[in-house]
Structure formats: structure tokens, C-alpha cells
Design a protein around this motif. Sequence first.
Motif, PDB file in Angstrom:
ATOM      1  N   CYS A  25      -6.962   4.760   2.536  1.00 38.08           N
ATOM      2  CA  CYS A  25      -5.582   5.080   2.142  1.00 38.08           C
ATOM      3  C   CYS A  25      -5.570   5.830   0.809  1.00 38.08           C
ATOM      4  O   CYS A  25      -4.763   6.727   0.605  1.00 38.08           O
ATOM      5  CB  CYS A  25      -4.767   3.795   2.036  1.00 38.08           C
ATOM      6  SG  CYS A  25      -4.342   3.105   3.639  1.00 38.08           S
ATOM      7  N   CYS A  70       0.066   3.331   3.725  1.00 38.68           N
ATOM      8  CA  CYS A  70       0.392   2.766   5.038  1.00 38.68           C
ATOM      9  C   CYS A  70       1.423   1.645   4.969  1.00 38.68           C
ATOM     10  O   CYS A  70       1.915   1.224   6.013  1.00 38.68           O
ATOM     11  CB  CYS A  70      -0.877   2.277   5.732  1.00 38.68           C
ATOM     12  SG  CYS A  70      -1.643   0.854   4.939  1.00 38.68           S
ATOM     13  N   CYS A 100       0.853  -1.192   0.000  1.00 37.44           N
ATOM     14  CA  CYS A 100       0.000   0.000   0.000  1.00 37.44           C
ATOM     15  C   CYS A 100       0.889   1.242   0.000  1.00 37.44           C
ATOM     16  O   CYS A 100       1.824   1.330   0.801  1.00 37.44           O
ATOM     17  CB  CYS A 100      -0.918  -0.018   1.214  1.00 37.44           C
ATOM     18  SG  CYS A 100      -1.877   1.493   1.396  1.00 37.44           S
ATOM     19  N   CYS A 120      -4.372  -0.337  -0.070  1.00 33.76           N
ATOM     20  CA  CYS A 120      -5.015  -1.489   0.574  1.00 33.76           C
ATOM     21  C   CYS A 120      -6.506  -1.246   0.761  1.00 33.76           C
ATOM     22  O   CYS A 120      -7.283  -2.176   0.829  1.00 33.76           O
ATOM     23  CB  CYS A 120      -4.337  -1.801   1.907  1.00 33.76           C
ATOM     24  SG  CYS A 120      -4.570  -0.530   3.172  1.00 33.76           S
ATOM     25  N   CYS A 121      -6.916   0.012   0.893  1.00 33.67           N
ATOM     26  CA  CYS A 121      -8.319   0.314   1.143  1.00 33.67           C
ATOM     27  C   CYS A 121      -8.648   1.722   0.629  1.00 33.67           C
ATOM     28  O   CYS A 121      -7.745   2.473   0.256  1.00 33.67           O
ATOM     29  CB  CYS A 121      -8.641   0.214   2.639  1.00 33.67           C
ATOM     30  SG  CYS A 121      -7.546   1.236   3.638  1.00 33.67           S
TER      31      CYS A 121
HETATM   32 ZN   LIG Z   1      -3.119   1.277   3.272  1.00 32.64          ZN
END
Ligand SMILES: [Zn+2]
Length: 74
Positions: free
Chosen positions: A69, A47, A44, A65-66
Motif C-alpha cells: 500500500c 486500501c 490505511c 497497513c503494508c
Molecule cells: Zn492497505
Amino acid sequence: MILKIVIVGAVIAAIYFLFFKTKPEIKVTKKESKKSDADEMVECTTCGVYAEVQESILSNGKYYCCRECLMKEK
Ligand SMILES: [Zn+2]
């Protein structure tokens, strides 16, 4: 005469068995290689957490990742 036919039949059966035995093995190895590609891990950008390519979000050539982020990076 009958014994000869049985031997020839056994040889043909053995050849068929070998062919049928090797073909699925090739398929299995192909599937495994595909699976390993799908399970590739990417970092990512925000993060640094590693996530699967299929689960991660790709934006401007960077993986996230999401959604959180992705929003933080922007
Ligand atoms: Zn992330």
C-alpha cells in the motif's frame, strides 16, 4: 497485655494489607491504559483497512497497513 499487642499487630497488618492491596491495582490500571494506546487502530491511506499502530507503516504523516500500500500511494 498480650491481647493488646495482638490487636495492635492485627491493626498494623490490616493497614499494610490495604496498602499492598491498593498499590498493585494502580499498576494494573496503568498497564491497561498503556496497552490500549498500543492497540490503537489506524486506517490505511490506500486500501482503508484498519491495522494496529505498531504493525502499520507511518510515512509522511499517513498510515499504511503494508509495504504494498505504501508503494501504491507513491
Ligand atoms: Zn492497505
